[in-house]
Design a protein around this motif. Structure first.
Motif, PDB file in Angstrom:
ATOM      1  N   GLY A 106       0.709  -1.159  -0.065  1.00  0.00           N
ATOM      2  CA  GLY A 106       0.092   0.014   0.122  1.00  0.00           C
ATOM      3  C   GLY A 106       0.826   1.324   0.073  1.00  0.00           C
ATOM      4  O   GLY A 106       0.732   2.239  -0.631  1.00  0.00           O
ATOM      5  N   ALA A 107       1.694   1.331   0.844  1.00  0.00           N
ATOM      6  CA  ALA A 107       2.858   2.406   0.762  1.00  0.00           C
ATOM      7  C   ALA A 107       3.502   2.652  -0.323  1.00  0.00           C
ATOM      8  O   ALA A 107       3.709   4.053  -0.702  1.00  0.00           O
ATOM      9  N   VAL A 108       3.737   1.795  -1.243  1.00  0.00           N
ATOM     10  CA  VAL A 108       4.401   2.102  -2.407  1.00  0.00           C
ATOM     11  C   VAL A 108       3.593   2.470  -3.506  1.00  0.00           C
ATOM     12  O   VAL A 108       3.760   3.136  -4.211  1.00  0.00           O
ATOM     13  N   VAL A 109       2.260   1.583  -3.714  1.00  0.00           N
ATOM     14  CA  VAL A 109       1.468   1.659  -4.680  1.00  0.00           C
ATOM     15  C   VAL A 109       0.772   3.332  -4.566  1.00  0.00           C
ATOM     16  O   VAL A 109       0.455   3.806  -5.606  1.00  0.00           O
ATOM     17  N   SER A 110       0.647   3.667  -3.252  1.00  0.00           N
ATOM     18  CA  SER A 110      -0.281   4.894  -3.027  1.00  0.00           C
ATOM     19  C   SER A 110       0.585   6.104  -3.430  1.00  0.00           C
ATOM     20  O   SER A 110       0.172   7.373  -3.412  1.00  0.00           O
ATOM     21  N   ILE A 111       2.156   5.829  -3.730  1.00  0.00           N
ATOM     22  CA  ILE A 111       2.915   7.122  -4.290  1.00  0.00           C
ATOM     23  C   ILE A 111       2.381   7.602  -5.718  1.00  0.00           C
ATOM     24  O   ILE A 111       2.172   8.864  -5.557  1.00  0.00           O
ATOM     25  N   PRO A 112       2.131   6.570  -6.502  1.00  0.00           N
ATOM     26  CA  PRO A 112       1.579   7.230  -7.753  1.00  0.00           C
ATOM     27  C   PRO A 112       0.162   7.363  -7.874  1.00  0.00           C
ATOM     28  O   PRO A 112      -0.545   7.786  -8.881  1.00  0.00           O
ATOM     29  N   VAL A 113      -0.549   6.359  -7.144  1.00  0.00           N
ATOM     30  CA  VAL A 113      -1.999   5.913  -7.181  1.00  0.00           C
ATOM     31  C   VAL A 113      -2.696   6.527  -6.190  1.00  0.00           C
ATOM     32  O   VAL A 113      -2.438   6.382  -4.799  1.00  0.00           O
ATOM     33  N   PHE A 114      -4.123   7.162  -6.394  1.00  0.00           N
ATOM     34  CA  PHE A 114      -4.849   7.655  -5.462  1.00  0.00           C
ATOM     35  C   PHE A 114      -5.161   6.500  -4.358  1.00  0.00           C
ATOM     36  O   PHE A 114      -5.252   5.305  -4.766  1.00  0.00           O
ATOM     37  N   CYS A 115      -5.112   6.842  -3.086  1.00  0.00           N
ATOM     38  CA  CYS A 115      -5.330   5.643  -2.080  1.00  0.00           C
ATOM     39  C   CYS A 115      -6.702   5.041  -2.285  1.00  0.00           C
ATOM     40  O   CYS A 115      -6.774   3.812  -2.098  1.00  0.00           O
ATOM     41  N   ASP A 116      -7.900   5.740  -2.682  1.00  0.00           N
ATOM     42  CA  ASP A 116      -9.113   5.036  -2.890  1.00  0.00           C
ATOM     43  C   ASP A 116      -8.955   4.010  -4.008  1.00  0.00           C
ATOM     44  O   ASP A 116      -9.449   2.853  -3.846  1.00  0.00           O
ATOM     45  N   SER A 117      -8.345   4.481  -5.479  1.00  0.00           N
ATOM     46  CA  SER A 117      -8.156   3.567  -6.209  1.00  0.00           C
ATOM     47  C   SER A 117      -7.145   2.336  -5.957  1.00  0.00           C
ATOM     48  O   SER A 117      -7.610   1.100  -6.265  1.00  0.00           O
ATOM     49  N   GLY A 118      -6.155   2.782  -5.297  1.00  0.00           N
ATOM     50  CA  GLY A 118      -5.152   1.654  -4.675  1.00  0.00           C
ATOM     51  C   GLY A 118      -5.717   0.507  -3.941  1.00  0.00           C
ATOM     52  O   GLY A 118      -5.702  -0.670  -4.090  1.00  0.00           O
ATOM     53  N   TYR A 119      -6.707   0.894  -3.116  1.00  0.00           N
ATOM     54  CA  TYR A 119      -7.386   0.123  -2.235  1.00  0.00           C
ATOM     55  C   TYR A 119      -8.517  -0.892  -2.863  1.00  0.00           C
ATOM     56  O   TYR A 119      -8.475  -2.146  -2.801  1.00  0.00           O
ATOM     57  N   VAL A 120      -9.137  -0.276  -3.794  1.00  0.00           N
ATOM     58  CA  VAL A 120      -9.932  -1.095  -4.659  1.00  0.00           C
ATOM     59  C   VAL A 120      -9.267  -2.248  -5.568  1.00  0.00           C
ATOM     60  O   VAL A 120      -9.806  -3.284  -5.474  1.00  0.00           O
ATOM     61  N   MET A 121      -8.163  -1.911  -6.093  1.00  0.00           N
ATOM     62  CA  MET A 121      -7.435  -2.512  -6.821  1.00  0.00           C
ATOM     63  C   MET A 121      -6.725  -3.735  -6.057  1.00  0.00           C
ATOM     64  O   MET A 121      -6.787  -4.814  -6.496  1.00  0.00           O
ATOM     65  N   LEU A 122      -6.488  -3.309  -4.713  1.00  0.00           N
ATOM     66  CA  LEU A 122      -5.427  -4.438  -4.291  1.00  0.00           C
ATOM     67  C   LEU A 122      -6.386  -5.050  -3.282  1.00  0.00           C
ATOM     68  O   LEU A 122      -5.513  -6.244  -2.523  1.00  0.00           O
ATOM     69  N   HIS A 123      -7.311  -4.863  -2.905  1.00  0.00           N
ATOM     70  CA  HIS A 123      -8.260  -5.794  -1.794  1.00  0.00           C
ATOM     71  C   HIS A 123      -8.470  -7.109  -2.148  1.00  0.00           C
ATOM     72  O   HIS A 123      -8.225  -8.034  -1.476  1.00  0.00           O
ATOM     73  N   PRO A 124      -8.522  -7.458  -3.647  1.00  0.00           N
ATOM     74  CA  PRO A 124      -8.574  -8.720  -3.883  1.00  0.00           C
ATOM     75  C   PRO A 124      -7.523  -9.524  -3.474  1.00  0.00           C
ATOM     76  O   PRO A 124      -7.706 -10.745  -3.200  1.00  0.00           O
TER      77      PRO A 124
END
Length: 442
Positions: free
Chosen positions: A108-126
């Motif tokens: 989460g910490a790495v992905v959220s650097i370029p990606v909005f945290c809302d989008s990152g969570y939806v993508m990575l929760h699966p």
């Protein structure tokens, strides 16, 4: 302290909060209205006030508008092409069996650097759900660990829009803010993990599991790409920006500094990253119109943030030029408090009041500009204080609250215990870090 100028500040800030909370208008017009109210009460002539606002708006966007637009575009590209997913899977493999919660927080910490945290969570929760199923772990634990990692980077380091805007308003070098934000994140990751493990275990029995079939079907439709290919578009601009900061420090006036000052300028570095991403992340047969459509979507989502940042610059210029800011600096300089607590507490109050951490930190940074320009407050410390204050108590008026709790299967009081508790715990943990930074930079 001039009471008229103090009244101008207090009424102006009250106007901003009132407009955001009680009208149909958002933060962009609210900041402009606050600037007008402040200037008029301070005794600024109306025509001169307009000039102050437009000058502040233009100067702010000249320094940061391009960077925000490019950062949002790169994040959107990583989201839709599966690059963020590829980074997530790589981190899970890197940390190994038994460290799934740590892997999710780091991801989460790495992905959220370029990606909005809302989008990152939806993508990575699966991925979090899949890990929980395979390892017999709590879904809530891994969900909170993932969300905590995402919100850390989203709040503390560029090129996410909030830290970008704060750095631009306060004149902080982006590479320096990144280099200071990363140690903050590394210290806060154990806080996130501890809270996730304790509270997630307690709340697992209350989880509703009805929405995951749709979620997993959406995740399965995204493309799969290699981790190296996924990382390059964000890794290259980060290294260029940091190289610019380091070269200025160790080799000022050298040829190397001239080169890195150009290619490591945030606008150029992120443009390079975006160009790399456009030609390496999409699948080979992706139509040009699809890529153009993704970038158009990014422009739409990033536009409001750019406007809010510009309005913050307009308000800051009114505060500075009208004398309100100097009056504030003189007054608070007599208080027995570290001055960094002012943007920290302002961001905290606004975060709880209106929900958006980005709006909260931008507004707090705007009010800190006069303190920085008067030499009373270090700009880096002010920027980090504004960002850290924006962690406090995410709740029903924050869109990310609903994203996290819905996907984690929590509602009501349990949702508040999970995510509001997480963000408040992080907020508390940042206070000693800010005092340490204060002791270092003054």
């Amino acid at each position: 302290m001039d009471l008229q100028l103090l009244a101008a500040l207090l009424v102006g800030v009250a106007a901003i909060i009132l407009v955001i909370l009680r009208t149909r208008l958002d933060a962009f017009p609210a900041l402009l209205i606050g600037a007008i109210v402040t200037g008029l009460i301070a005794g600024v002539a109306p025509v001169e006030l307009v000039t102050m606002m437009t000058t502040g708006f233009g100067n702010t966007l000249a320094s940061i508008g391009i960077v925000i637009g490019l950062g949002v575009a790169l994040g959107k590209l990583m989201e839709v092409t599966g690059a963020a997913d590829a980074l997530a899977v790589a981190f899970v493999k890197l940390f190994g069996k038994g460290r799934e919660a740590l892997a999710m927080t780091a991801t989460g910490a790495v992905v959220s650097i370029p990606v909005f945290c809302d989008s990152g969570y939806v993508m990575l929760h699966p991925l979090a759900r899949s890990l929980a199923r395979r390892t017999k772990q709590s879904v809530v634990v891994l969900s909170l660990a993932l969300a905590g990692g995402l919100v850390l980077s989203h709040t503390l380091v560029p090129p996410t829009p909030g830290p970008l805007a704060v750095a631009g308003l306060l004149g902080v070098d982006l590479g320096l803010m990144f280099l200071v934000g990363i140690p903050f994140i590394l210290v806060l990751i154990p806080v996130v993990l501890t809270f996730a493990r304790i509270m997630g275990t307690r709340l697992e029995p209350f989880r509703d599991d009805t929405m995951f079939a749709e979620e997993e079907a959406e995740a399965a439709s995204r493309p799969v790409i290699g981790v190296f290919r996924a990382a390059i578009p964000i890794l290259v601009p980060m290294l260029l920006i940091i190289s610019n900061t380091l070269t200025k420090a160790v080799a000022p006036g050298s040829t190397a500094e001239e080169v890195t000052s150009f290619i490591g300028a945030p606008a150029i570095a992120l443009l390079i990253g975006l160009i790399i991403g456009v030609y390496t992340l999409p699948q080979r047969n992706t139509p040009r119109k699809d890529v153009a459509g993704w970038l158009s979507q990014a422009a739409a989502s990033g536009g409001l943030i750019i406007f809010i940042t510009g309005a913050g610059g307009a308000f800051a210029n009114v505060l500075t030029t009208s004398g309100v800011g100097k009056n504030l600096a003189d007054g608070v300089g007599m208080l027995p408090l570290p001055l960094f607590l002012i943007p920290f507490l302002i961001a905290s109050v606004l975060r709880v009041a209106q929900g958006s951490g980005t709006v909260a930190m931008i507004t707090a940074a705007t009010l800190a500009v006069p303190l920085v320009e008067a030499g009373a407050l270090n700009p880096l410390l002010a920027a980090m204080a504004a960002a850290c204050g924006a962690f406090l108590f995410s709740h029903f008026n924050d869109s990310f609250f609903w994203v996290v709790t819905k996907f984690a299967g929590l509602s009501g009081v349990n949702a508040l215990r999970a995510w509001s508790g997480m963000t408040t715990t992080i907020w508390v943990a940042t206070i000693p870090l800010l005092f340490i930074l204060w002791a270092i930079v003054g």
